[in-house]
Design a protein around this motif. Structure first.
Motif, PDB file in Angstrom:
ATOM      1  N   ILE A 106       0.855  -1.200   0.000  1.00  0.00           N
ATOM      2  CA  ILE A 106       0.000   0.000   0.000  1.00  0.00           C
ATOM      3  C   ILE A 106       0.884   1.241   0.000  1.00  0.00           C
ATOM      4  O   ILE A 106       0.718   2.149  -0.829  1.00  0.00           O
ATOM      5  N   ALA A 107       1.836   1.290   0.899  1.00  0.00           N
ATOM      6  CA  ALA A 107       2.727   2.455   0.978  1.00  0.00           C
ATOM      7  C   ALA A 107       3.450   2.679  -0.340  1.00  0.00           C
ATOM      8  O   ALA A 107       3.578   3.824  -0.803  1.00  0.00           O
ATOM      9  N   ARG A 108       3.915   1.612  -0.973  1.00  0.00           N
ATOM     10  CA  ARG A 108       4.702   1.766  -2.201  1.00  0.00           C
ATOM     11  C   ARG A 108       3.890   2.398  -3.323  1.00  0.00           C
ATOM     12  O   ARG A 108       4.440   3.018  -4.228  1.00  0.00           O
ATOM     13  N   GLN A 109       2.571   2.252  -3.275  1.00  0.00           N
ATOM     14  CA  GLN A 109       1.739   2.819  -4.339  1.00  0.00           C
ATOM     15  C   GLN A 109       1.519   4.321  -4.184  1.00  0.00           C
ATOM     16  O   GLN A 109       1.299   5.007  -5.183  1.00  0.00           O
ATOM     17  N   PHE A 110       1.566   4.830  -2.960  1.00  0.00           N
ATOM     18  CA  PHE A 110       1.107   6.203  -2.726  1.00  0.00           C
ATOM     19  C   PHE A 110       2.132   7.126  -2.068  1.00  0.00           C
ATOM     20  O   PHE A 110       1.954   8.346  -2.089  1.00  0.00           O
ATOM     21  N   VAL A 111       3.160   6.561  -1.476  1.00  0.00           N
ATOM     22  CA  VAL A 111       4.159   7.376  -0.772  1.00  0.00           C
ATOM     23  C   VAL A 111       5.312   7.687  -1.727  1.00  0.00           C
ATOM     24  O   VAL A 111       5.836   6.786  -2.380  1.00  0.00           O
ATOM     25  N   PHE A 113       2.547   5.688  -9.838  1.00  0.00           N
ATOM     26  CA  PHE A 113       2.825   5.151 -11.168  1.00  0.00           C
ATOM     27  C   PHE A 113       1.844   5.666 -12.211  1.00  0.00           C
ATOM     28  O   PHE A 113       1.843   5.206 -13.348  1.00  0.00           O
ATOM     29  N   CYS A 114       1.004   6.625 -11.855  1.00  0.00           N
ATOM     30  CA  CYS A 114      -0.088   7.088 -12.723  1.00  0.00           C
ATOM     31  C   CYS A 114       0.427   7.550 -14.087  1.00  0.00           C
ATOM     32  O   CYS A 114       1.375   8.332 -14.174  1.00  0.00           O
ATOM     33  N   PHE A 115      -0.242   7.097 -15.164  1.00  0.00           N
ATOM     34  CA  PHE A 115       0.189   7.515 -16.500  1.00  0.00           C
ATOM     35  C   PHE A 115      -0.227   8.950 -16.808  1.00  0.00           C
ATOM     36  O   PHE A 115       0.189   9.510 -17.822  1.00  0.00           O
ATOM     37  N   ARG A 116      -1.062   9.542 -15.955  1.00  0.00           N
ATOM     38  CA  ARG A 116      -1.389  10.967 -16.088  1.00  0.00           C
ATOM     39  C   ARG A 116      -0.806  11.743 -14.915  1.00  0.00           C
ATOM     40  O   ARG A 116      -1.350  12.782 -14.513  1.00  0.00           O
ATOM     41  N   ARG A 117       0.312  11.283 -14.375  1.00  0.00           N
ATOM     42  CA  ARG A 117       0.862  11.877 -13.151  1.00  0.00           C
ATOM     43  C   ARG A 117       1.218  13.340 -13.329  1.00  0.00           C
ATOM     44  O   ARG A 117       1.266  14.091 -12.345  1.00  0.00           O
TER      45      ARG A 117
END
Length: 342
Positions: A51-56, A106-110
């Motif tokens: 979870i942390a790796r996705q958002f932090v 990792f968002c492609f629209r980051r």
């Protein structure tokens, strides 16, 4: 706890350690982590927590490679009107806003999403709806962004109503993280706003790890399913998060048990600063082969690659890949052939 939106807030919650190098990573895209997802993080194993790796933010986000792109799936190349992406003849994306309940690193629209990111004005939304109204070949409209379920129920209802009034639009699909990240938003008012008079509404649920399906998220999904909305799941294959067969099996089974049909397993896009999330296509194919022998057909997603440049998604089984020793050759949905780094 409120949604965590700054490095200082993450540090106060024990989710990052003070490190000046993180400031650059934090500036690369917005930060948002809801209390519901923050509560699922194992603070004793932060570096490995899925979870942390996705958002932090991670200092590796400052590392880029030549093949990474600001617009990896070619939205801009297929955008005839602001807020519209018309990649396939019979369907369009409509992006009314760029705000999300959480921001996936990792968002492609980051480079587009976040507070203060572009949202359609009333005139721009009217122009986007006029484009859809004027193109009778459009059978399906996909609401994305940003997260369309972040719209106020009144605005969401007006948007669904406007699309429902177009006889050629048969399906309205809504892509969202809200049921997972902010399940309290799935209220009676929001459910009513999603109900058209005529068109079919499908909800695409973004979920990458079985731990995201905590009781509040499962309750929100049950509310959507009980209201009659078909639910399909979208997952991004991510190194160190779900790139092992046990995690993927657990995730797909958890989705099916929550009445969400696994739909796509996305190969990670060539987004700038996200190399630490990417796996090889060979690894993804091997995982899919392992899933085939272990899971019910209900739990099988389609493994897809969004071909860079706006050429659309293709399933990336062996039939779609050439044997060039230096690079993969990928055939898109329209017969075009494209080189892709192996």
């Amino acid at each position: 706890m409120q949604t965590l939106r700054t490095l200082e807030a993450l540090e106060n919650e024990g989710l990052v350690e003070a490190d000046p190098r993180l400031a650059d990573a934090a500036r690369s895209m917005a930060i948002a982590l809801t209390p519901e997802l923050a509560a699922l993080i194992d603070r004793t194993h932060l570096a490995r927590d899925p979870i942390a790796r996705q958002f932090v933010p991670d200092i590796r986000e400052t590392e880029t490679t030549p093949e990474e792109l600001a617009d990896p799936i070619g939205d801009e190349a297929r955008s005839p009107v602001k807020g519209i992406v018309h990649r396939y003849p019979d369907r369009v994306l409509l992006k009314p806003l760029h705000v999300c309940p959480v921001y996936c690193r990792f968002c492609f629209r980051r480079e587009k999403v976040g507070p203060g990111g572009e949202a359609l004005s009333a005139a721009e939304l009217a122009a986007a709806l006029a484009y859809i109204r004027g193109h009778k070949e459009i059978w399906e409209v996909i609401l994305t962004g940003g997260d369309p379920l972040m719209l106020a129920p009144r605005r969401l209802g007006e948007l669904v109503g406007a699309l429902d009034a177009m006889p050629h639009v048969a399906v309205i699909r809504v892509h969202s993280r809200v049921p997972i990240a902010d399940p309290g938003r799935i209220t009676d008012e929001l459910l009513a706003a999603l109900k058209p008079q005529r068109a079919g509404v499908w909800i695409g649920i973004h979920c990458n790890h079985p731990r995201e399906l905590a009781p509040p998220a499962r309750a929100a999904l049950a509310r959507l399913a009980d209201a009659g909305f078909p639910l399909v799941g979208q997952t991004v294959l991510l190194a160190g998060i779900n790139d092992d067969v046990e995690t993927l099996c657990a995730l797909m089974r958890a989705l099916v048990s929550a009445r969400v049909k696994p739909y796509y397993l996305h190969h990670p896009d060539l987004v700038r600063g996200t190399g630490h999330f990417r796996v090889s296509i060979a690894r993804g194919q091997a995982l899919m082969k392992s899933l085939r022998g272990r899971l019910s057909g209900l739990a099988q997603p389609v493994y897809v690659l969004d071909v860079p440049g706006g050429h659309g998604k293709v399933p990336i089984g062996p039939a779609y890949l050439g044997d060039d020793p230096d690079a993969l050759t990928v055939e898109d949905a329209f017969g075009g052939r494209h080189r892709y780094p192996a």
